[in-house]
Design a protein around this motif. Structure first.
Motif, PDB file in Angstrom:
ATOM      1  N   ALA A 127      43.917  -1.175 -16.772  1.00  0.00           N
ATOM      2  CA  ALA A 127      45.303  -0.722 -16.676  1.00  0.00           C
ATOM      3  C   ALA A 127      45.516   0.646 -17.321  1.00  0.00           C
ATOM      4  CB  ALA A 127      46.229  -1.747 -17.338  1.00  0.00           C
ATOM      5  N   GLY A 129      36.311  -1.843 -17.392  1.00  0.00           N
ATOM      6  CA  GLY A 129      36.133  -1.593 -15.969  1.00  0.00           C
ATOM      7  C   GLY A 129      35.596  -0.222 -15.627  1.00  0.00           C
ATOM      8  N   ASP A 130      35.520   0.678 -16.596  1.00  0.00           N
ATOM      9  CA  ASP A 130      35.008   2.017 -16.286  1.00  0.00           C
ATOM     10  C   ASP A 130      33.686   2.278 -17.005  1.00  0.00           C
ATOM     11  OD1 ASP A 130      35.974   2.123 -18.847  1.00  0.00           O
ATOM     12  OD2 ASP A 130      37.026   4.016 -18.611  1.00  0.00           O
ATOM     13  N   PRO A 174      39.855  -5.232 -18.581  1.00  0.00           N
ATOM     14  CA  PRO A 174      41.047  -4.380 -18.642  1.00  0.00           C
ATOM     15  C   PRO A 174      40.884  -3.187 -17.691  1.00  0.00           C
ATOM     16  CG  PRO A 174      40.096  -4.766 -20.836  1.00  0.00           C
ATOM     17  CD  PRO A 174      39.077  -5.173 -19.817  1.00  0.00           C
ATOM     18  N   ARG A 189      41.806  11.531 -17.498  1.00  0.00           N
ATOM     19  CA  ARG A 189      40.702  12.491 -17.384  1.00  0.00           C
ATOM     20  C   ARG A 189      40.324  12.721 -15.931  1.00  0.00           C
ATOM     21  NH1 ARG A 189      36.531   9.576 -21.055  1.00  0.00           N
ATOM     22  NH2 ARG A 189      37.959   7.856 -20.701  1.00  0.00           N
ATOM     23  N   GLY A 244      43.842   6.682 -16.832  1.00  0.00           N
ATOM     24  CA  GLY A 244      42.764   7.480 -16.235  1.00  0.00           C
ATOM     25  C   GLY A 244      43.088   8.957 -16.177  1.00  0.00           C
ATOM     26  N   LYS A 291      41.134   4.359 -11.943  1.00  0.00           N
ATOM     27  CA  LYS A 291      39.804   4.986 -11.985  1.00  0.00           C
ATOM     28  C   LYS A 291      38.706   3.964 -11.709  1.00  0.00           C
ATOM     29  CE  LYS A 291      39.599   4.751 -17.006  1.00  0.00           C
ATOM     30  NZ  LYS A 291      39.385   5.469 -18.251  1.00  0.00           N
TER      31      LYS A 291
HETATM   32  P1  UTP Z   1      40.255   4.499 -21.787  1.00  0.00           P
HETATM   33  O1  UTP Z   1      40.885   5.107 -22.958  1.00  0.00           O
HETATM   34  O2  UTP Z   1      38.896   4.926 -21.383  1.00  0.00           O
HETATM   35  O3  UTP Z   1      41.151   4.580 -20.477  1.00  0.00           O
HETATM   36  O4  UTP Z   1      40.326   2.928 -21.965  1.00  0.00           O
HETATM   37  P2  UTP Z   1      42.286   5.561 -20.055  1.00  0.00           P
HETATM   38  O5  UTP Z   1      43.323   5.648 -21.106  1.00  0.00           O
HETATM   39  O6  UTP Z   1      42.701   5.094 -18.698  1.00  0.00           O
HETATM   40  O7  UTP Z   1      41.438   6.932 -19.882  1.00  0.00           O
HETATM   41  P3  UTP Z   1      41.873   8.445 -19.986  1.00  0.00           P
HETATM   42  O8  UTP Z   1      41.384   8.862 -21.336  1.00  0.00           O
HETATM   43  O9  UTP Z   1      43.364   8.521 -19.802  1.00  0.00           O
HETATM   44  O10 UTP Z   1      41.113   9.122 -18.876  1.00  0.00           O
HETATM   45  C1  UTP Z   1      39.220   2.047 -21.876  1.00  0.00           C
HETATM   46  C2  UTP Z   1      39.501   0.887 -20.939  1.00  0.00           C
HETATM   47  O11 UTP Z   1      40.658   0.176 -21.312  1.00  0.00           O
HETATM   48  C3  UTP Z   1      41.580   0.090 -20.254  1.00  0.00           C
HETATM   49  C4  UTP Z   1      41.214   1.215 -19.303  1.00  0.00           C
HETATM   50  O12 UTP Z   1      41.579   0.888 -17.979  1.00  0.00           O
HETATM   51  C5  UTP Z   1      39.713   1.305 -19.483  1.00  0.00           C
HETATM   52  O13 UTP Z   1      39.026   0.362 -18.685  1.00  0.00           O
HETATM   53  N1  UTP Z   1      42.944   0.214 -20.824  1.00  0.00           N
HETATM   54  C6  UTP Z   1      43.225   1.205 -21.715  1.00  0.00           C
HETATM   55  C7  UTP Z   1      43.909  -0.696 -20.447  1.00  0.00           C
HETATM   56  O14 UTP Z   1      43.656  -1.614 -19.625  1.00  0.00           O
HETATM   57  N2  UTP Z   1      45.163  -0.577 -20.984  1.00  0.00           N
HETATM   58  C8  UTP Z   1      45.477   0.398 -21.875  1.00  0.00           C
HETATM   59  O15 UTP Z   1      46.633   0.441 -22.338  1.00  0.00           O
HETATM   60  C9  UTP Z   1      44.479   1.318 -22.245  1.00  0.00           C
END
Ligand code: UTP
Length: 315
Positions: free
Chosen positions: A21, A140-141, A19, A26, A24, A36
């Motif tokens: 999507a 992915g992060d 995932p 932060r 990001g 990110k």
């Molecule tokens: P995070 O909560 O760390 O990602 O989700 P975010 O929401 O991009 O981060 P911030 O808090 O706003 O900085 C964990 C993982 O799940 C994916 C993110 O890309 C990350 O790899 N993710 C999260 C999705 O693919 N879809 C979503 O709806 C939420």
């Protein structure tokens, strides 16, 4: 040899879902136009480390769940003819090899998650591609140091127990509110626990343990049915942790949930402070950059020695 043993036990896992999507937030404004997961960690985007990890564990069929900034991710795993020609003309074979390596690494597919409604919702988008086999999910992060294998152990546990397997990391109790936390019981293996309950981002006082869920999962396809019934939870998002809680509470659905306790190096590249640490830790160990960087870090740290303060959360 390992392959032969595992094939004798049941279908071998071949698919990984990544995932990527999330918004990001932060990392804004760096993540305004690129995900990110595309931020460079030394000289590769974070997502390439994650794909390399999946391929290293034998998973060559990769499905990325992507959002509004899909193109940067798709382009990274595709040919760039103009760049290749340019490097060929210059006979820069070392860089050409590095470029081709990222293109040829794996069979990468993409599916869109229209609105980022949470990690559980993102994983559900993989249902059609995955079908009825167990599969891995790698965030992915979240980088796991290649020197400290985790995914291979998780796949072996999944195949041995025919259950859901998650990765757990002991964190400082002050940090548990940033993660999903697991209530666990011991098993015959000191590195594997039975997960009997999960809570997403609990307050320290409510956390069942300081074992935090980190971004590697090996799931059975039954998780999709559970996700379809999962209502939005913490933060108004469909949480994968909530679906895992259902699987942990009722073993008849998918054999229960086990946790592999990871004791190696892990970097959360979605967090600014961890991202900086990851770059330094990975670069100091490299043959090309390490010697000069180590020297510089020592001098820099000596200059800082009288300014040291307590650690922050990075959030
Ligand atoms: P995070 O909560 O760390 O990602 O989700 P975010 O929401 O991009 O981060 P911030 O808090 O706003 O900085 C964990 C993982 O799940 C994916 C993110 O890309 C990350 O790899 N993710 C999260 C999705 O693919 N879809 C979503 O709806 C939420």
């Amino acid at each position: 040899m390992r392959g032969a043993i595992l094939r004798a036990m049941g279908p071998h896992i071949t698919k990984a879902v990544i995932p990527a999507a999330g918004l990001g937030t932060r990392f804004l404004p760096a993540t305004k136009a690129i995900p990110k997961e595309m931020l460079p960690v030394v000289d590769k985007p974070a997502i390439q480390y994650v794909v390399e990890e999946a391929v290293g564990a034998g998973l060559e069929d990769i499905l990325m769940i992507v959002g509004r900034n899909k193109n940067a991710l798709a382009n990274h795993f595709d040919r760039v003819a103009e760049l290749e020609r340019n490097l060929e003309v210059k006979a820069d074979t070392a860089r050409l090899e590095r470029v081709n390596y990222s293109t040829d690494l794996a069979d990468v597919h993409f599916v869109r998650q229209g609105d980022p409604k949470g990690l559980g919702h993102a994983v559900l988008r993989a249902k059609k591609h995955v079908g009825d086999q167990p599969f891995a999910v790698l965030l992915g992060d979240d980088l796991i140091d290649a020197r400290d294998p985790l995914l291979t152990t998780m796949i072996e546990e999944q195949e041995r127990r025919n259950a859901t397997v998650i990765a757990l990391l002991e964190v400082d109790p002050d940090q548990i509110h940033l993660y999903g936390a697991a209530a666990v019981e011991p098993t015959e293996n000191p590195d594997v626990v039975k997960v009997v309950g999960l809570v997403e981002k609990p307050d320290r006082a409510d956390a069942p343990s300081n074992l935090a869920i980190i971004g590697r999962y090996v799931l059975r396809p039954e998780v999709f049915d559970v996700l379809e019934r999962t209502e939005p939870g913490k933060g108004g998002e469909i949480q994968l942790t909530d679906a895992l809680q259902v699987l942990a509470a009722d073993e008849s659905i998918a054999g229960g949930v086990y946790g592999v306790v990871f004791r190696g190096r892990r970097y959360d590249t979605g967090d600014r402070l961890d991202y900086i640490k990851a770059i330094i830790q990975l670069a100091v160990d490299r043959d090309d950059l390490g010697p000069d960087l180590r020297q510089w870090v020592k001098q820099f740290a000596a200059g800082l020695s009288d300014q040291i303060e307590g650690p922050g959360t990075g959030h």
